[in-house]
Scaffold this motif. Sequence first.
Motif, PDB file in Angstrom:
ATOM      1  N   VAL A  17      53.606 -20.616  38.822  1.00  0.00           N
ATOM      2  CA  VAL A  17      52.318 -20.520  39.515  1.00  0.00           C
ATOM      3  C   VAL A  17      51.853 -21.905  39.936  1.00  0.00           C
ATOM      4  CG1 VAL A  17      49.873 -19.986  39.211  1.00  0.00           C
ATOM      5  CG2 VAL A  17      51.610 -18.396  38.372  1.00  0.00           C
ATOM      6  N   ARG A  18      51.466 -22.047  41.210  1.00  0.00           N
ATOM      7  CA  ARG A  18      51.058 -23.344  41.738  1.00  0.00           C
ATOM      8  C   ARG A  18      49.565 -23.427  42.011  1.00  0.00           C
ATOM      9  NH1 ARG A  18      55.757 -24.490  46.318  1.00  0.00           N
ATOM     10  NH2 ARG A  18      57.560 -23.939  45.023  1.00  0.00           N
ATOM     11  N   GLN A  19      48.951 -22.288  42.345  1.00  0.00           N
ATOM     12  CA  GLN A  19      47.553 -22.321  42.761  1.00  0.00           C
ATOM     13  C   GLN A  19      46.634 -22.513  41.551  1.00  0.00           C
ATOM     14  OE1 GLN A  19      49.723 -19.947  43.736  1.00  0.00           O
ATOM     15  NE2 GLN A  19      50.052 -20.750  45.810  1.00  0.00           N
ATOM     16  N   ARG A  20      45.701 -23.428  41.690  1.00  0.00           N
ATOM     17  CA  ARG A  20      44.771 -23.730  40.614  1.00  0.00           C
ATOM     18  C   ARG A  20      43.922 -22.516  40.263  1.00  0.00           C
ATOM     19  NH1 ARG A  20      43.283 -28.521  38.564  1.00  0.00           N
ATOM     20  NH2 ARG A  20      44.286 -29.632  40.287  1.00  0.00           N
ATOM     21  N   GLU A  21      43.456 -21.764  41.270  1.00  0.00           N
ATOM     22  CA  GLU A  21      42.615 -20.605  40.999  1.00  0.00           C
ATOM     23  C   GLU A  21      43.398 -19.521  40.275  1.00  0.00           C
ATOM     24  OE1 GLU A  21      39.342 -20.268  41.301  1.00  0.00           O
ATOM     25  OE2 GLU A  21      39.395 -22.388  41.854  1.00  0.00           O
ATOM     26  N   THR A  22      44.672 -19.385  40.604  1.00  0.00           N
ATOM     27  CA  THR A  22      45.495 -18.397  39.902  1.00  0.00           C
ATOM     28  C   THR A  22      45.667 -18.784  38.440  1.00  0.00           C
ATOM     29  OG1 THR A  22      46.706 -17.979  41.956  1.00  0.00           O
ATOM     30  CG2 THR A  22      47.692 -17.158  39.924  1.00  0.00           C
ATOM     31  N   ARG A  23      45.807 -20.070  38.181  1.00  0.00           N
ATOM     32  CA  ARG A  23      45.881 -20.543  36.800  1.00  0.00           C
ATOM     33  C   ARG A  23      44.626 -20.158  36.025  1.00  0.00           C
ATOM     34  NH1 ARG A  23      47.579 -26.841  36.667  1.00  0.00           N
ATOM     35  NH2 ARG A  23      49.691 -26.748  37.553  1.00  0.00           N
ATOM     36  N   LYS A  24      43.469 -20.384  36.657  1.00  0.00           N
ATOM     37  CA  LYS A  24      42.214 -20.028  35.984  1.00  0.00           C
ATOM     38  C   LYS A  24      42.175 -18.533  35.675  1.00  0.00           C
ATOM     39  CE  LYS A  24      39.367 -23.603  38.233  1.00  0.00           C
ATOM     40  NZ  LYS A  24      38.177 -23.826  39.091  1.00  0.00           N
ATOM     41  N   ASN A  69      48.804 -19.056  27.575  1.00  0.00           N
ATOM     42  CA  ASN A  69      49.002 -20.182  26.680  1.00  0.00           C
ATOM     43  C   ASN A  69      49.419 -21.464  27.396  1.00  0.00           C
ATOM     44  OD1 ASN A  69      49.188 -21.066  23.782  1.00  0.00           O
ATOM     45  ND2 ASN A  69      51.295 -21.455  24.401  1.00  0.00           N
ATOM     46  N   GLY A  70      50.426 -21.377  28.268  1.00  0.00           N
ATOM     47  CA  GLY A  70      50.938 -22.572  28.925  1.00  0.00           C
ATOM     48  C   GLY A  70      49.893 -23.264  29.784  1.00  0.00           C
ATOM     49  N   TYR A  71      49.162 -22.490  30.588  1.00  0.00           N
ATOM     50  CA  TYR A  71      48.163 -23.097  31.480  1.00  0.00           C
ATOM     51  C   TYR A  71      46.903 -23.506  30.733  1.00  0.00           C
ATOM     52  CZ  TYR A  71      51.278 -21.785  35.186  1.00  0.00           C
ATOM     53  OH  TYR A  71      52.388 -21.679  35.981  1.00  0.00           O
ATOM     54  N   LEU A  72      46.596 -22.815  29.637  1.00  0.00           N
ATOM     55  CA  LEU A  72      45.501 -23.258  28.777  1.00  0.00           C
ATOM     56  C   LEU A  72      45.805 -24.637  28.206  1.00  0.00           C
ATOM     57  CD1 LEU A  72      42.909 -22.789  27.067  1.00  0.00           C
ATOM     58  CD2 LEU A  72      44.346 -21.522  25.444  1.00  0.00           C
ATOM     59  N   ASN A  73      47.001 -24.788  27.648  1.00  0.00           N
ATOM     60  CA  ASN A  73      47.391 -26.085  27.087  1.00  0.00           C
ATOM     61  C   ASN A  73      47.452 -27.170  28.155  1.00  0.00           C
ATOM     62  OD1 ASN A  73      47.641 -24.854  24.596  1.00  0.00           O
ATOM     63  ND2 ASN A  73      49.847 -24.604  24.725  1.00  0.00           N
TER      64      ASN A  73
END
Length: 476
Positions: free
Chosen positions: A327-334, A378-382
Amino acid sequence: MSESSSSGSWAEIFAPRYATVTLILCLGVALFAFNAFLAGTALPTAVLHLGGIELISWALTLYLVFAIMGGAGAALIKQRLGSRTALLASSAVFLVGTLIASNASTMTEVLIGRSFQGLGEGIVAAICFALIPELFPARLVPKVFGTQASVWAVAAFGGPLLAGLLTELVSWRAAFLVNVPLVLIFAVMVAFVVPGKTASNAESHGFPGIRLLTIGGGIMLVALAGIAAPLSATALLVGAAVLLVGSVLLDRRSRVRLMPTGAFWPNSVIGSGFWVVLLMPIAGASSAVYLVLLVQQLWGYGPTLAGAIGAVMAVAWSLSAITVANVRQRETRKTLIRTGPALIALGLAGILTGLLLGQIAVVLVAQLALGSGFGICNGYLNLTLMESASDDDRDRTSALLPTTQSAGNAIGAALAGVAANSAGFATAVTVGQIQHAIVPVFVMGAAMAALAFLAALRMTGLVGREAAQSSFATAQ
């Protein structure tokens, strides 16, 4: 960090530039993961051989207490000794603990060995996390966490099987000794690959002994609450809360800090993010502690099949972490960070529904949701916490992540135990009594996941409002 900087192929973390470092970090996770499953499988046989069955719960309790204390001080140890020396020293402590436990003639010696194992592994795990933003660019971090999740899945399936075979065919001591080649390989690779001590402006005076003891004492009270009578357990949990909150307040006022600035203070990404990190494993403990036992009690499943049902969560965690790692998009990460706790809440509600209705299919789907909730988040939270930390706080932030997760597991197990015991689970005999007793366990877990969801909303709402402070966040 720009969206383009989050791109990167899976092949890159296994290319010559990063392959050895990736393997070292995976070995660090493997030491923790396999040790948990190996010890859990071999300890009952050790107790039968050595005696002291009343001490068996302390084998896990002391391990967790010392692991959390070691992890809490890991960033400071890394700054003062350097990554290489700290990892070699802590792996040596782990090795000593393994040898003591595997050669024990009494349960007391096993407990001493487990304490050394916990201290060493707590530091190893925390420093390995601290090395991720130091040795990898941000675009590869989700893939590193996906790889580590795969190690956990392998350990969840292979650990109990390997330990069971060794215990039955050789000895329970052999199950403990599996750690020896792992830690030796890890140490050799660390000696040749991990960088040594670099110049640091960290203050070298003072040792946070009071804060470490406060943290250890708080976790000890939490663990005791899980096996105490309901009224005593409540008092122990209140005492634990006082000690743990006190340790955070003490740290905020200290010149030599263990935690990053704003940790557990909800007015920042770091503060609210660490609440998510803590609350998710508290929620997941409801299933982790009781599901395997419940499917045996309610449906008469054997240990192997029940264990496989429990391991579905670990597999879902691994597969979902790998799936979202591009995943590359910042909003998708959120969105993924927010969706994770929601899926955990739904998964726990689904497990409870399946157990009450006697539907294994519902339980399996719910386990998939539960594991996916951890995996996608977990990954994007960290990563978001690492990016939000200043350069001065980067080590503290990264090292505190696995320590906070371990604390969440310990607190969650205790809360689940208190909920179950208060509802009469220990004395439940019939299917109806057992089903009645487990309702508050999973309701409590779902409530903790809901709190994690609220903390995730707060965290993701603050992302972007704070000015980027870390060179790691802006590196390509």
